[in-house]
Motif scaffolding. Structure first.
Motif, mmCIF file in Angstrom:
data_model
loop_
_atom_site.group_PDB
_atom_site.id
_atom_site.type_symbol
_atom_site.label_atom_id
_atom_site.label_comp_id
_atom_site.label_asym_id
_atom_site.label_seq_id
_atom_site.Cartn_x
_atom_site.Cartn_y
_atom_site.Cartn_z
ATOM 1 N N SER A 52 -7.995 78.979 7.962
ATOM 2 C CA SER A 52 -8.296 79.047 6.534
ATOM 3 C C SER A 52 -8.817 77.704 6.018
ATOM 4 C CB SER A 52 -7.023 79.422 5.767
ATOM 5 O OG SER A 52 -7.241 79.334 4.386
ATOM 6 N N ARG A 53 -9.701 77.778 5.056
ATOM 7 C CA ARG A 53 -10.194 76.567 4.409
ATOM 8 C C ARG A 53 -9.511 76.341 3.064
ATOM 9 N NH1 ARG A 53 -16.434 77.776 4.927
ATOM 10 N NH2 ARG A 53 -15.599 79.807 4.443
ATOM 11 N N LEU A 54 -8.400 77.021 2.839
ATOM 12 C CA LEU A 54 -7.653 76.858 1.601
ATOM 13 C C LEU A 54 -7.117 75.436 1.414
ATOM 14 C CD1 LEU A 54 -6.858 78.518 -0.871
ATOM 15 C CD2 LEU A 54 -4.745 79.098 0.287
ATOM 16 N N PRO A 55 -6.704 74.712 2.478
ATOM 17 C CA PRO A 55 -6.290 73.321 2.271
ATOM 18 C C PRO A 55 -7.400 72.430 1.716
ATOM 19 C CG PRO A 55 -5.459 74.091 4.368
ATOM 20 C CD PRO A 55 -6.383 75.161 3.838
ATOM 21 N N ILE A 56 -8.638 72.717 2.064
ATOM 22 C CA ILE A 56 -9.747 71.940 1.510
ATOM 23 C C ILE A 56 -9.855 72.190 0.017
ATOM 24 C CG2 ILE A 56 -12.258 71.599 1.570
ATOM 25 C CD1 ILE A 56 -12.098 72.432 4.551
ATOM 26 N N ALA A 57 -9.732 73.458 -0.387
ATOM 27 C CA ALA A 57 -9.751 73.783 -1.815
ATOM 28 C C ALA A 57 -8.573 73.133 -2.528
ATOM 29 C CB ALA A 57 -9.733 75.296 -2.018
ATOM 30 N N ALA A 58 -7.413 73.090 -1.876
ATOM 31 C CA ALA A 58 -6.233 72.452 -2.475
ATOM 32 C C ALA A 58 -6.488 70.972 -2.710
ATOM 33 C CB ALA A 58 -5.015 72.642 -1.581
ATOM 34 N N PHE A 59 -7.109 70.301 -1.741
ATOM 35 C CA PHE A 59 -7.411 68.887 -1.915
ATOM 36 C C PHE A 59 -8.399 68.664 -3.052
ATOM 37 C CE2 PHE A 59 -10.080 65.192 -1.058
ATOM 38 C CZ PHE A 59 -9.108 64.187 -1.092
ATOM 39 N N VAL A 103 -0.157 66.940 -13.678
ATOM 40 C CA VAL A 103 -1.453 67.607 -13.859
ATOM 41 C C VAL A 103 -2.101 67.872 -12.503
ATOM 42 C CG1 VAL A 103 -3.773 67.354 -14.839
ATOM 43 C CG2 VAL A 103 -1.795 66.683 -16.178
ATOM 44 N N THR A 104 -1.916 66.965 -11.550
ATOM 45 C CA THR A 104 -2.433 67.169 -10.197
ATOM 46 C C THR A 104 -1.805 68.407 -9.565
ATOM 47 O OG1 THR A 104 -2.772 64.802 -9.890
ATOM 48 C CG2 THR A 104 -2.624 66.148 -7.897
ATOM 49 N N ILE A 105 -0.483 68.521 -9.642
ATOM 50 C CA ILE A 105 0.209 69.667 -9.050
ATOM 51 C C ILE A 105 -0.191 70.959 -9.762
ATOM 52 C CG2 ILE A 105 2.479 70.697 -8.631
ATOM 53 C CD1 ILE A 105 1.753 68.278 -6.867
ATOM 54 N N LEU A 106 -0.282 70.926 -11.086
ATOM 55 C CA LEU A 106 -0.644 72.121 -11.853
ATOM 56 C C LEU A 106 -2.028 72.631 -11.478
ATOM 57 C CD1 LEU A 106 0.012 74.077 -14.227
ATOM 58 C CD2 LEU A 106 -1.214 72.471 -15.684
ATOM 59 N N GLY A 111 -5.586 76.331 -8.957
ATOM 60 C CA GLY A 111 -6.858 76.422 -8.246
ATOM 61 C C GLY A 111 -6.727 77.145 -6.914
ATOM 62 N N MET A 112 -5.623 76.916 -6.193
ATOM 63 C CA MET A 112 -5.423 77.612 -4.919
ATOM 64 C C MET A 112 -5.197 79.100 -5.134
ATOM 65 S SD MET A 112 -3.346 75.017 -2.390
ATOM 66 C CE MET A 112 -1.929 76.008 -2.510
ATOM 67 N N VAL A 113 -4.445 79.461 -6.164
ATOM 68 C CA VAL A 113 -4.224 80.884 -6.451
ATOM 69 C C VAL A 113 -5.545 81.552 -6.820
ATOM 70 C CG1 VAL A 113 -3.151 82.481 -8.083
ATOM 71 C CG2 VAL A 113 -1.802 80.669 -7.057
ATOM 72 N N PHE A 116 -7.713 81.871 -3.683
ATOM 73 C CA PHE A 116 -7.202 82.919 -2.809
ATOM 74 C C PHE A 116 -7.575 84.299 -3.335
ATOM 75 C CE2 PHE A 116 -3.861 85.945 -1.678
ATOM 76 C CZ PHE A 116 -3.912 85.874 -0.300
ATOM 77 N N PHE A 117 -7.368 84.529 -4.630
ATOM 78 C CA PHE A 117 -7.712 85.829 -5.214
ATOM 79 C C PHE A 117 -9.214 86.091 -5.143
ATOM 80 C CE2 PHE A 117 -3.765 86.259 -8.115
ATOM 81 C CZ PHE A 117 -3.033 86.704 -7.035
ATOM 82 N N PHE A 118 -10.025 85.080 -5.429
ATOM 83 C CA PHE A 118 -11.480 85.248 -5.399
ATOM 84 C C PHE A 118 -11.961 85.538 -3.978
ATOM 85 C CE2 PHE A 118 -15.731 83.427 -4.821
ATOM 86 C CZ PHE A 118 -16.423 84.198 -5.737
ATOM 87 N N ARG A 119 -11.454 84.787 -3.017
ATOM 88 C CA ARG A 119 -11.915 84.936 -1.633
ATOM 89 C C ARG A 119 -11.513 86.280 -1.031
ATOM 90 N NH1 ARG A 119 -14.558 85.613 2.030
ATOM 91 N NH2 ARG A 119 -14.650 84.453 3.952
ATOM 92 N N ASN A 120 -10.356 86.802 -1.424
ATOM 93 C CA ASN A 120 -9.870 88.063 -0.875
ATOM 94 C C ASN A 120 -10.168 89.255 -1.771
ATOM 95 O OD1 ASN A 120 -8.673 87.103 1.563
ATOM 96 N ND2 ASN A 120 -7.146 86.124 0.287
ATOM 97 N N HIS A 121 -10.965 89.061 -2.790
ATOM 98 C CA HIS A 121 -11.372 90.122 -3.714
ATOM 99 C C HIS A 121 -10.168 90.825 -4.332
ATOM 100 C CE1 HIS A 121 -15.452 89.571 -2.306
ATOM 101 N NE2 HIS A 121 -15.008 89.663 -1.075
ATOM 102 N N LEU A 122 -9.165 90.049 -4.694
ATOM 103 C CA LEU A 122 -7.964 90.591 -5.332
ATOM 104 C C LEU A 122 -8.016 90.276 -6.820
ATOM 105 C CD1 LEU A 122 -5.292 89.474 -2.731
ATOM 106 C CD2 LEU A 122 -6.202 91.756 -3.076
ATOM 107 N N PHE A 123 -8.783 91.025 -7.518
ATOM 108 C CA PHE A 123 -8.874 90.813 -8.951
ATOM 109 C C PHE A 123 -8.310 92.015 -9.682
ATOM 110 C CE2 PHE A 123 -12.941 91.869 -7.025
ATOM 111 C CZ PHE A 123 -13.216 93.089 -7.596
#
Length: 178
Positions: A52-59, A103-106, A111-113, A116-123
């Motif tokens: 997964s490339r989710l850690p990149i998005a998290a950073f 603010v960083t954690i928020l 952003g990760m949620v 994840f929803f956008f990438r997996n088409h869970l809208f």
């Protein structure tokens, strides 16, 4: 060309499904996806799923949160409304750490949620779709793309030899719960 889009092999045991994956890959038959009612250790590596490339998005979202948090504090405390309180500096960096961290954690979490929803088409409003209704209950499903693998008899025989309880041809892309 037929309307068949997927050949679905239904297995009752996860070990039989893993054996079916090995048999199909040994005969150079590409597997579209596998659907299981529970996580199976090692299936990602066997299917060649990329990490997964989710850690990149998290950073990225965390860095954005850090920049926005610090920028907000700088603008309000040092630029827009500087106040001299007891001779303290207008830009007290140690006092900025808690707000910037929060603010960083928020933004990282939100952003990760969203990613994840956008990438997996869970809208919201999307109907849940699965290949076979029993895949979420008690069956392990291997889906083979019928257009890429034209020898349907070979695929069916390999799946039944591996221990498939049922092999069926799916004419629609997904079966809806409705």
């Amino acid at each position: 060309m037929s309307n068949t889009k997927y050949i679905l092999g239904s297995f009752a045991d996860p070990d039989d499904m893993m054996h079916g994956i090995e048999k199909l890959q040994a005969n150079n038959i590409s597997i579209y996806d596998c659907f299981t009612p529970m996580p199976i250790h090692g299936i990602e590596a066997k299917l060649g799923v990329k990490p997964s490339r989710l850690p990149i998005a998290a950073f990225v979202f965390g860095a954005l949160g850090t920049c926005l948090g610090f920028s907000l504090l700088y603008y309000t405390m040092a630029h827009d409304w500087p106040m001299n309180v007891g001779g303290k500096p207008s830009l007290p960096l140690p006092n900025f750490v808690p707000v910037t961290f929060e603010v960083t954690i928020l933004l990282c979490a939100l952003g990760m949620v969203a990613t994840f929803f956008f990438r997996n088409h869970l809208f919201p409003g999307r109907t849940p779709r699965v290949m076979d209704l029993r895949a979420s209950d008690d069956r392990f499903i291997i889906a083979v793309d019928a257009h890429e693998n034209t020898d349907h008899a070979l695929v069916e025989s390999l799946l039944t030899d591996a221990g498939a309880v049922e092999v069926k041809y799916n004419e629609r892309k997904y079966v809806s719960y409705e």
